[in-house]
Design a protein around this motif. Structure first.
Motif, PDB file in Angstrom:
ATOM      1  N   GLN A  39       4.274 -15.339 -43.446  1.00  0.00           N
ATOM      2  CA  GLN A  39       3.305 -16.405 -43.209  1.00  0.00           C
ATOM      3  C   GLN A  39       3.351 -16.849 -41.749  1.00  0.00           C
ATOM      4  O   GLN A  39       4.388 -16.705 -41.081  1.00  0.00           O
ATOM      5  CB  GLN A  39       3.614 -17.591 -44.116  1.00  0.00           C
ATOM      6  N   PRO A  40       2.261 -17.401 -41.260  1.00  0.00           N
ATOM      7  CA  PRO A  40       2.274 -17.937 -39.893  1.00  0.00           C
ATOM      8  C   PRO A  40       3.410 -18.942 -39.726  1.00  0.00           C
ATOM      9  O   PRO A  40       3.665 -19.764 -40.612  1.00  0.00           O
ATOM     10  CB  PRO A  40       0.908 -18.610 -39.771  1.00  0.00           C
ATOM     11  N   LYS A  52       2.439 -15.522 -35.302  1.00  0.00           N
ATOM     12  CA  LYS A  52       1.039 -15.910 -35.369  1.00  0.00           C
ATOM     13  C   LYS A  52       0.225 -14.761 -35.957  1.00  0.00           C
ATOM     14  O   LYS A  52       0.639 -13.599 -35.866  1.00  0.00           O
ATOM     15  CB  LYS A  52       0.522 -16.223 -33.967  1.00  0.00           C
ATOM     16  N   PRO A  53      -0.927 -15.061 -36.520  1.00  0.00           N
ATOM     17  CA  PRO A  53      -1.761 -13.970 -37.051  1.00  0.00           C
ATOM     18  C   PRO A  53      -2.068 -12.894 -36.005  1.00  0.00           C
ATOM     19  O   PRO A  53      -2.150 -11.710 -36.352  1.00  0.00           O
ATOM     20  CB  PRO A  53      -3.036 -14.699 -37.480  1.00  0.00           C
ATOM     21  N   SER A 101       0.045 -13.529 -42.191  1.00  0.00           N
ATOM     22  CA  SER A 101      -1.102 -14.067 -42.912  1.00  0.00           C
ATOM     23  C   SER A 101      -0.649 -15.036 -43.980  1.00  0.00           C
ATOM     24  O   SER A 101       0.429 -14.873 -44.553  1.00  0.00           O
ATOM     25  CB  SER A 101      -1.894 -12.924 -43.557  1.00  0.00           C
ATOM     26  N   SER A 102      -1.472 -16.026 -44.225  1.00  0.00           N
ATOM     27  CA  SER A 102      -1.174 -16.969 -45.293  1.00  0.00           C
ATOM     28  C   SER A 102      -1.842 -16.527 -46.595  1.00  0.00           C
ATOM     29  O   SER A 102      -1.687 -17.183 -47.627  1.00  0.00           O
ATOM     30  CB  SER A 102      -1.645 -18.374 -44.911  1.00  0.00           C
TER      31      SER A 102
END
Length: 115
Positions: free
Chosen positions: A12-13, A85-86, A114-115
């Protein structure tokens, strides 16, 4: 020469991942070791490198978030990625340069933020 990379995955971010790459078969050991990354339609870009003496170089986009280290006994390079970060999503490639400045590349490991 073989490069065995590991550590990619989905995060996740804001999360962290650690990539590692073990090199074998390099005469006199790796001179420089590092990581590059590539996304579809773009050129491969430098992420971070480290020399046999420990000098480090980072892409501006990862400074302060990524660290690179190496174990000269194990001929292994590590990339600690924090605050992901993405836009860090990419295939990450391990690179090793030998004493004669020949480059070797690992197969790549996918990092998805990614979330």
């Amino acid at each position: 020469v073989q490069l065995q990379a590991s550590g990619g995955g989905l995060v996740q971010p804001g999360g962290s991942l650690r990539l590692s790459c073990a090199a074998s078969g390099i005469v006199f050991g790796p001179k420089n070791m590092g990581w590059y990354r590539q996304t579809p339609g773009k050129q491969r870009e430098l992420v971070a490198t480290i020399t046999s003496g420990g000098s480090r170089n980072f892409a501006d986009s990862v400074k302060g978030r990524f660290t690179i280290s190496r174990d000269n006994v194990k001929n292994t390079v590590y990339l600690q990625m924090n605050s992901l970060k993405p836009e860090d999503s990419a295939v990450y490639y391990c690179n090793v340069r030998d004493t004669w400045y020949r480059d070797y590349w690992g197969e790549g490991t996918l990092v998805t933020v990614s979330s």
